[in-house]
Design a protein around this motif. Structure first.
Motif, PDB file in Angstrom:
ATOM      1  N   ARG A 227       0.852  -1.189   0.000  1.00 14.69           N
ATOM      2  CA  ARG A 227       0.000   0.000   0.000  1.00 14.69           C
ATOM      3  C   ARG A 227       0.890   1.243   0.000  1.00 14.69           C
ATOM      4  NH1 ARG A 227      -1.426   0.329   4.690  1.00 14.69           N
ATOM      5  NH2 ARG A 227      -0.262  -1.477   5.488  1.00 14.69           N
ATOM      6  N   VAL A 228       0.438   2.331  -0.596  1.00 13.61           N
ATOM      7  CA  VAL A 228       1.299   3.508  -0.704  1.00 13.61           C
ATOM      8  C   VAL A 228       1.569   4.164   0.644  1.00 13.61           C
ATOM      9  CG1 VAL A 228       0.824   4.060  -3.109  1.00 13.61           C
ATOM     10  CG2 VAL A 228      -0.721   4.905  -1.342  1.00 13.61           C
ATOM     11  N   ALA A 229       0.701   3.975   1.625  1.00 10.64           N
ATOM     12  CA  ALA A 229       0.929   4.574   2.936  1.00 10.64           C
ATOM     13  C   ALA A 229       1.767   3.686   3.849  1.00 10.64           C
ATOM     14  CB  ALA A 229      -0.411   4.887   3.611  1.00 10.64           C
ATOM     15  N   ALA A 230       1.983   2.441   3.458  1.00  9.71           N
ATOM     16  CA  ALA A 230       2.716   1.503   4.300  1.00  9.71           C
ATOM     17  C   ALA A 230       4.200   1.838   4.315  1.00  9.71           C
ATOM     18  CB  ALA A 230       2.506   0.072   3.809  1.00  9.71           C
ATOM     19  N   ARG A 231       4.844   1.513   5.420  1.00 10.00           N
ATOM     20  CA  ARG A 231       6.267   1.797   5.564  1.00 10.00           C
ATOM     21  C   ARG A 231       6.934   0.683   6.338  1.00 10.00           C
ATOM     22  NH1 ARG A 231       7.265   5.161  10.288  1.00 10.00           N
ATOM     23  NH2 ARG A 231       8.814   6.331   9.067  1.00 10.00           N
ATOM     24  N   SER A 232       8.208   0.522   6.104  1.00 14.45           N
ATOM     25  CA  SER A 232       9.004  -0.459   6.832  1.00 14.45           C
ATOM     26  C   SER A 232      10.428   0.070   6.917  1.00 14.45           C
ATOM     27  CB  SER A 232       8.955  -1.820   6.141  1.00 14.45           C
ATOM     28  OG  SER A 232       9.496  -2.815   6.977  1.00 14.45           O
ATOM     29  N   SER A 233      11.352  -0.771   7.401  1.00 17.25           N
ATOM     30  CA  SER A 233      12.717  -0.286   7.599  1.00 17.25           C
ATOM     31  C   SER A 233      13.698  -1.434   7.594  1.00 17.25           C
ATOM     32  CB  SER A 233      12.817   0.461   8.935  1.00 17.25           C
ATOM     33  OG  SER A 233      12.629  -0.439  10.023  1.00 17.25           O
ATOM     34  N   ASN A 234      14.958  -1.089   7.484  1.00 16.76           N
ATOM     35  CA  ASN A 234      16.040  -2.050   7.629  1.00 16.76           C
ATOM     36  C   ASN A 234      17.308  -1.278   7.958  1.00 16.76           C
ATOM     37  OD1 ASN A 234      17.349  -4.563   7.615  1.00 16.76           O
ATOM     38  ND2 ASN A 234      16.157  -5.241   5.839  1.00 16.76           N
TER      39      ASN A 234
END
Length: 265
Positions: A227-234
């Motif tokens: 989804r365009v609003a979704a976010r994650s990290s590494n």
């Protein structure tokens, strides 16, 4: 925090190989002694032969392989010796036939180095989302709210049962060419799905960098972060076969950077 489908460098204990390749000097010594280097592979270990001794643990026959251990909590991830952006699946693989695919096995640090070399920069998280939305307001995806409008696949994600069965109904088991599927309102392809994209921002207080867009390993049952609003990290030094990056030009247009389509290998 690790994204559901891209383990970080913090999992080093799980990602580490059981034995490191010998340094050049040691390899030369092996050659001098007539030693033969064998590639790893699967084989049937043990025996069910009636002449065997089951009490000694000779059986049962079982298939085993020289592979690295799985990552904790994400057992479908394995370290692949020799993998890089040039050899995404390790030794024997190549990008020769995938020149139009997004580059993968690129850490945030690698992406920064590329941007410095090319005179560009990574987009901020806000710039990325603005570009990904393609002019649509508060829609779930770059094309609207329906994942498959009229039954048509609009991005490269996992179909089937994750992580055991990928039916590849969208046409791709792994990465797809950078210009696959219909572009968004700004003419950008694959802003969701395909590969995760590094952004310039920190995800939290100085530990991990933001990734946006999801990848071909995302599935609604486990990770609907396409989804365009979704976010994650590494972590900035992490690289996997489903992480790449977009670029922003070094000139401004309005309040944001002019986005460029995914880099090609």
């Amino acid at each position: 925090m690790h994204t559901c489908c891209a383990p970080g460098h913090g999992d080093a204990t799980a990602l580490a190989l059981s034995s490191a390749p010998p340094p050049r000097a040691a390899a030369a010594q092996q050659a001098d002694r007539g030693l033969i280097e064998l590639p790893g592979g699967r084989f049937l270990m043990g025996t069910d032969d009636p002449d065997g001794f089951p009490a000694d643990g000779e059986g049962p026959v079982r298939e085993v392989a020289a592979v690295s251990p799985p990552v904790a909590a994400v057992s479908w991830w394995r370290a692949v010796p020799g993998s890089s952006w040039r050899r995404p699946e390790g030794a024997g693989s190549s990008v020769t036939a995938r020149q139009d695919h997004p580059v993968v096995h690129v850490s945030w640090n690698d992406a920064q180095a590329y941007c410095a070399w090319s005179g560009t920069r990574l987009p901020t998280e806000a710039e990325w989302e603005y570009a990904a939305r393609g002019g649509l307001e508060q829609r779930r995806y770059p094309w609207g709210d329906d994942l498959t409008p009229g039954g048509r696949h609009m991005c490269n994600i996992w179909q089937g049962d994750f992580p055991t069965l990928n039916t590849a109904d969208d046409g791709y088991e792994g990465t797809a060419p950078a210009d696959s599927f219909h572009p968004n309102g700004f003419g950008l392809h694959n802003v969701v799905g395909n590969v995760w994209e590094w952004c310039a921002d920190w995800f939290g207080p100085g530990t991990s960098r933001v990734m946006r867009g999801g990848s071909y390993l995302c599935h609604d049952s486990y990770c609907n972060r396409y989804r365009v609003a979704a976010r994650s990290s590494n972590t900035p030094d992490s690289s996997t076969g489903n992480i790449g990056f977009p670029r922003g030009r070094g000139r401004r247009r309005g309040a944001g950077m002019t986005p460029v389509v995914h880099p090609r290998s």
